[in-house]
Design a protein around this motif. Structure first.
Motif, PDB file in Angstrom:
ATOM      1  N   VAL A 125      36.334  45.182 -74.253  1.00  0.00           N
ATOM      2  CA  VAL A 125      37.647  45.771 -73.967  1.00  0.00           C
ATOM      3  C   VAL A 125      38.734  45.083 -74.791  1.00  0.00           C
ATOM      4  CG1 VAL A 125      39.392  46.088 -72.165  1.00  0.00           C
ATOM      5  CG2 VAL A 125      37.008  46.604 -71.686  1.00  0.00           C
ATOM      6  N   TYR A 130      28.779  53.473 -70.619  1.00  0.00           N
ATOM      7  CA  TYR A 130      29.271  53.544 -69.241  1.00  0.00           C
ATOM      8  C   TYR A 130      30.781  53.759 -69.159  1.00  0.00           C
ATOM      9  CZ  TYR A 130      24.552  52.305 -68.278  1.00  0.00           C
ATOM     10  OH  TYR A 130      23.194  52.343 -68.248  1.00  0.00           O
ATOM     11  N   TRP A 131      31.534  52.971 -69.904  1.00  0.00           N
ATOM     12  CA  TRP A 131      32.982  53.101 -69.844  1.00  0.00           C
ATOM     13  C   TRP A 131      33.437  54.396 -70.527  1.00  0.00           C
ATOM     14  CZ3 TRP A 131      36.536  48.569 -68.848  1.00  0.00           C
ATOM     15  CH2 TRP A 131      35.865  47.535 -68.191  1.00  0.00           C
ATOM     16  N   TRP A 149      34.606  57.676 -68.823  1.00  0.00           N
ATOM     17  CA  TRP A 149      35.934  57.856 -68.235  1.00  0.00           C
ATOM     18  C   TRP A 149      36.861  58.678 -69.135  1.00  0.00           C
ATOM     19  CZ3 TRP A 149      37.854  56.229 -63.485  1.00  0.00           C
ATOM     20  CH2 TRP A 149      36.990  55.418 -62.722  1.00  0.00           C
ATOM     21  N   ASN A 186      30.399  52.491 -61.128  1.00  0.00           N
ATOM     22  CA  ASN A 186      31.267  53.465 -61.784  1.00  0.00           C
ATOM     23  C   ASN A 186      31.656  54.588 -60.823  1.00  0.00           C
ATOM     24  OD1 ASN A 186      32.424  53.464 -64.263  1.00  0.00           O
ATOM     25  ND2 ASN A 186      30.598  54.117 -65.389  1.00  0.00           N
ATOM     26  N   ILE A 230      38.541  49.860 -63.211  1.00  0.00           N
ATOM     27  CA  ILE A 230      39.279  50.853 -64.000  1.00  0.00           C
ATOM     28  C   ILE A 230      40.223  51.668 -63.126  1.00  0.00           C
ATOM     29  CG2 ILE A 230      38.946  52.922 -65.444  1.00  0.00           C
ATOM     30  CD1 ILE A 230      36.228  51.606 -66.266  1.00  0.00           C
ATOM     31  N   THR A 247      35.619  40.578 -70.656  1.00  0.00           N
ATOM     32  CA  THR A 247      34.625  41.628 -70.483  1.00  0.00           C
ATOM     33  C   THR A 247      33.422  41.236 -71.354  1.00  0.00           C
ATOM     34  OG1 THR A 247      35.605  42.933 -72.270  1.00  0.00           O
ATOM     35  CG2 THR A 247      36.303  43.471 -70.022  1.00  0.00           C
ATOM     36  N   PHE A 257      29.162  49.433 -73.408  1.00  0.00           N
ATOM     37  CA  PHE A 257      30.553  49.815 -73.158  1.00  0.00           C
ATOM     38  C   PHE A 257      30.741  51.305 -73.387  1.00  0.00           C
ATOM     39  CE2 PHE A 257      34.826  50.567 -74.919  1.00  0.00           C
ATOM     40  CZ  PHE A 257      35.586  50.190 -73.828  1.00  0.00           C
ATOM     41  N   LEU A 302      39.752  56.300 -72.484  1.00  0.00           N
ATOM     42  CA  LEU A 302      40.008  55.146 -71.621  1.00  0.00           C
ATOM     43  C   LEU A 302      40.598  54.016 -72.455  1.00  0.00           C
ATOM     44  CD1 LEU A 302      39.445  53.436 -68.977  1.00  0.00           C
ATOM     45  CD2 LEU A 302      37.255  52.889 -70.015  1.00  0.00           C
ATOM     46  N   CYS A 303      39.965  53.797 -73.615  1.00  0.00           N
ATOM     47  CA  CYS A 303      40.331  52.666 -74.470  1.00  0.00           C
ATOM     48  C   CYS A 303      41.765  52.807 -74.995  1.00  0.00           C
ATOM     49  CB  CYS A 303      39.346  52.588 -75.618  1.00  0.00           C
ATOM     50  SG  CYS A 303      39.025  50.916 -76.142  1.00  0.00           S
TER      51      CYS A 303
END
Lengths: 515, 515
Positions: free
Chosen positions: B167, B214-215, B218, B107, B142, B162, B211, B232-233
């Motif tokens: 995702v 960590y994601w 962002w 990341n 990303i 993913t 998800f 992000l999503c």
């Protein structure tokens, strides 16, 4: 493709299927053009397709114990019912009560048709001997699937929709989140407010109830014919491919499964030249161009007063108008308007002079307007027409009018709006581009998958495992019940242990105090 | 297509993306062949794609504050972790703990890459000035979407998967009923027992948590860059088209939305002639034919003992064996086996003499085997390889072996089974037919949709309205809460009215008694 491959097409006899049949006939013609042998199974009471409609196709005609007139009266009754009530108004319960009676009758005739084929041993023997490769059927008329299973051949569906997609959801297993997938016939778009989402959920549940009540009656018949316990829905779920006769030009994007193909507009073709007299009239319109007007073949019961309101409005337009109209001469008919019993609608919509299309919103006409990029004034009458017009309105390609409340100036304004507000023409062009800009044409895609099923004796690799699950397994209700059960037991044990410890500690404390 | 159209491709730098990049490069080459100008955005630390890889493409190289070696060690650590633990064994918590640390590091490098582009004003100015039409990106790395938004151009994703389709589900909005859609990396098929459905649901929830953990970090960065609150999503959900690099030959059928295109195997091509020396060796195999063996480019850490077990097994086969192997000479290597640093895998699999393929189960190799209809022995190592082999096993085209427990005779038996049990070859042919028998080829479909987005500045007509809903609106939780609320209030009022009536009646009765 071997030229000897044969396939069989069953014919629907419901009045509402006229457009569907038209589209299917084009698919049939395309198959014939590709050297397939095609047979069409048709009853003696069929009113929309009769032997000879496609000269190169073979017709298998079977007798049924009812007449064409019985069918005709049923269709007329359904149109009248829709004309006087709507499924989405506060009087919807009355609508459904009446519709229920008509559906009972339709169901009865459908059953008689089904039995007339399956119990006709000579016909069934003949069909078996012919060794067809595939059967194509519209599931709105029930039985095609059963005939295919009895003949031991794979089958495909060709379908516009069922109310609230009951068949597609329950039997075809496609998901339909009610938060953005409007139930077919609910008269909603994909952008739903809080209140509309409530209405949408209710629409789904009402149609599920109707489906179970009327279609559910077929379960025992299907079990009896197949000689094992089954349901109509389970049998329908065996369709190899579902050819859905819409695309994302008319429809709102929604989830589907790999064995669903959206082939809307497969019947559309470039315009052919008009008859000479008509072409002269069109050319006489000069720079104003023409307006094409048709309320379809099924509505002939507008009052003279309503027809004169329409005629008066049309007479005020600077355009020339071509009106598909069958009735007595109208007093208010303008010099700019010509009426015809029948019009070459696709050729007119594809004409360079055409500026607008006034339509009842049948899928057939809508797709021809999309194909040629013509903005519309929609005057929906019944069935899916309101939904169709609503979709076109949401996509900025149509203005909607209410046939019951419409006045002369409303129609004039609406036509002027779609012609002079450039946004409508721009959107019509955009939607038309979307329709044309596909990797391969809808008709070619439909024929590809029919031929695929013939080549491979099915299309099993596209079938989701969902077809093997019961409804409670599909929704994981058994797993949820199990997990809740485990949680409750765990909580109960934890509580009991806690209580015991608490009681024990209490005892020790008390004992130490008394000591 | 105008020859002047340009598009931009961002490059992933994760080791696991080597195959993806390979496939993307083919798409890029196809675009160049169709007269598009293509630029590839690549960091100075990129290890899988370097300027010059495609001579006709323009490379935009940007500096990053880390080295190629740092990337390499991260990838090696991830492989080692997977080698020693598995995400689905009882020690999965240990796996996720370790993986978490590595993901933190990945990341961090990803963020540095992203900042290195966005804060590089000279580069951003150059990219803006070039007026690209579209951006193609793999969302596993990303930032591509963010660069597209800053350049004000539409973007497409190209994606294998993913974990648990987090995702695709949360950002792409495709439904995934856990009753028959196995979570990616769960090592399950689409036919799930009761226990497996529990495991599947748990897999989805674990990956959702990972998800978000960590994601989700962002979100604030994306909001800051775009200058408005976003996630992000939400940004990922703006992808016009999702090109998914599988098809229903490898994947199990599942629901999806119209802006998802399954283009698996787009890199597959007919076999080209082999180098002369290799061809001579292949021809010397006679009627027994050859076995192709490759565990991919990323696994070079098998012990000598394990390699000798393999060599010993291969030496017992009557076939000639071509083994992609890089290491010291093995004692047990048979006369029938030749090792090579690199092999032309696709050309070998397409050779008429090839009988079987021993593979680690990378998507690339799997698709080449599908394309040429070659049955497989799968020895999965890490990531999606176990899932891939499981899918091929479920479809009857592969036998699976465990690298940790595999003995000489297991490998001999497995190869003999896929060669001599005719069912494997039959299934391999069937799956290969499914792959080839599509309306248009996967590569042409991928390129069509990239060009579509360029022509129309997007593909908005394929975007479901689901993208505009919050999570609770999507699931209609607000409607459900409202309906439950109404029911409770209604029940309460009914109860109170009933109680009142009961009390009133009681009073009257008592009064009449006392009277």
């Amino acid at each position: 493709m071997a030229a000897q491959e044969k396939h069989i097409v069953t014919s629907s006899s419901a009045r509402s299927a006229v457009i569907k049949l038209f589209i299917r006939l084009l698919t049939v013609q395309e198959l014939i053009d590709r050297d397939h042998h095609v047979s069409i199974l048709v009853s003696t009471a069929s009113i929309f397709i009769t032997p000879g409609d496609i000269s190169a196709a073979k017709f298998e005609v079977y007798p049924v114990p009812f007449t064409k007139e019985e069918f005709d009266s049923l269709i007329t009754d359904i149109i009248k019912l829709w004309w006087n009530n709507k499924p989405t108004t506060p009087t919807f319960h009355k609508f459904y009560q009446e519709l229920g009676k008509l559906m009972e009758k339709a169901n009865k005739l459908n059953r008689q048709m089904c039995e007339a084929v399956l119990s006709n041993q000579e016909l069934m023997f003949k069909l078996k001997e012919a060794k067809y490769d595939v059967l194509l059927s519209d599931p709105v008329t029930i039985c095609g699937d059963l005939i295919a299973l009895k003949l031991n051949i794979p089958f495909l569906y060709t379908l516009r929709f069922t109310p609230a997609s009951t068949v597609e959801r329950h039997c075809g297993k496609i998901p339909a989140p009610p938060s953005y997938v409007p139930a077919a016939l609910s008269e909603l778009t994909d952008r739903l407010s809080f209140g509309e989402r409530i209405k949408n959920i209710i629409s789904y549940h009402i149609q599920d109830y109707v489906f179970q009540k009327y279609w559910g009656k077929w379960d025992s018949y299907y079990s009896q014919v197949l000689g094992r316990p089954t349901t109509l829905c389970e049998t329908m779920g065996k369709a190899e491919i579902w050819l859905i006769r819409t695309y994302w030009d008319l429809e709102f994007p929604r989830p589907f499964l790999p064995n669903f193909e959206f082939v809307g507009g497969l019947h559309c073709q470039p315009a052919k030249p008009l008859p000479e007299e008509m072409e002269d009239f069109v050319q006489s319109s000069g720079e104003h161009g023409i307006v094409v007007f048709s309320l379809g073949s099924m509505v002939q019961n507008l009052t003279d007063e309503k027809n004169n309101i329409i005629a008066s409005a049309l007479s005020q337009l600077p355009q020339k108008v071509i009106w598909r109209y069958k009735g007595k001469k109208l007093d208010m008919l303008g010099a700019n308007t010509r009426t015809y019993d029948w019009i070459p609608q696709n050729d007119l919509l594809g004409h360079a002079k055409t500026k607008a299309f006034i339509t009842h919103g049948g899928t057939n006409g809508i797709y021809e307007a999309i194909y040629h990029g013509i903005p519309m004034v929609g005057i929906p009458m019944f069935a899916d027409q309101t939904d169709n017009i609503l979709h076109m309105k949401a996509k900025g390609m149509a203005v909607e009018l209410n046939i019951h409340t419409m006045k002369t100036e409303d129609l004039v304004d609406a036509v002027n709006t779609v012609i002079h507000n450039a946004l409508f023409k721009k959107n019509a062009r955009r939607i038309s581009q979307i329709h044309h800009d596909q990797p391969i044409k809808p008709l070619d895609r439909a024929v590809f998958w029919i031929e695929f099923v013939m080549r491979h004796k099915g299309a099993k690799h596209l079938r989701a495992a969902a077809y093997h699950l019961t409804w409670y397994q599909y929704h994981c209700l058994d797993v949820i019940a199990f997990l809740i059960g485990c949680t409750v037991i765990f909580a109960f044990i934890a509580f009991k242990c806690g209580s015991y410890c608490f009681w024990k500690c209490g005892n020790i404390l008390q004992k130490s105090k008394t000591d």
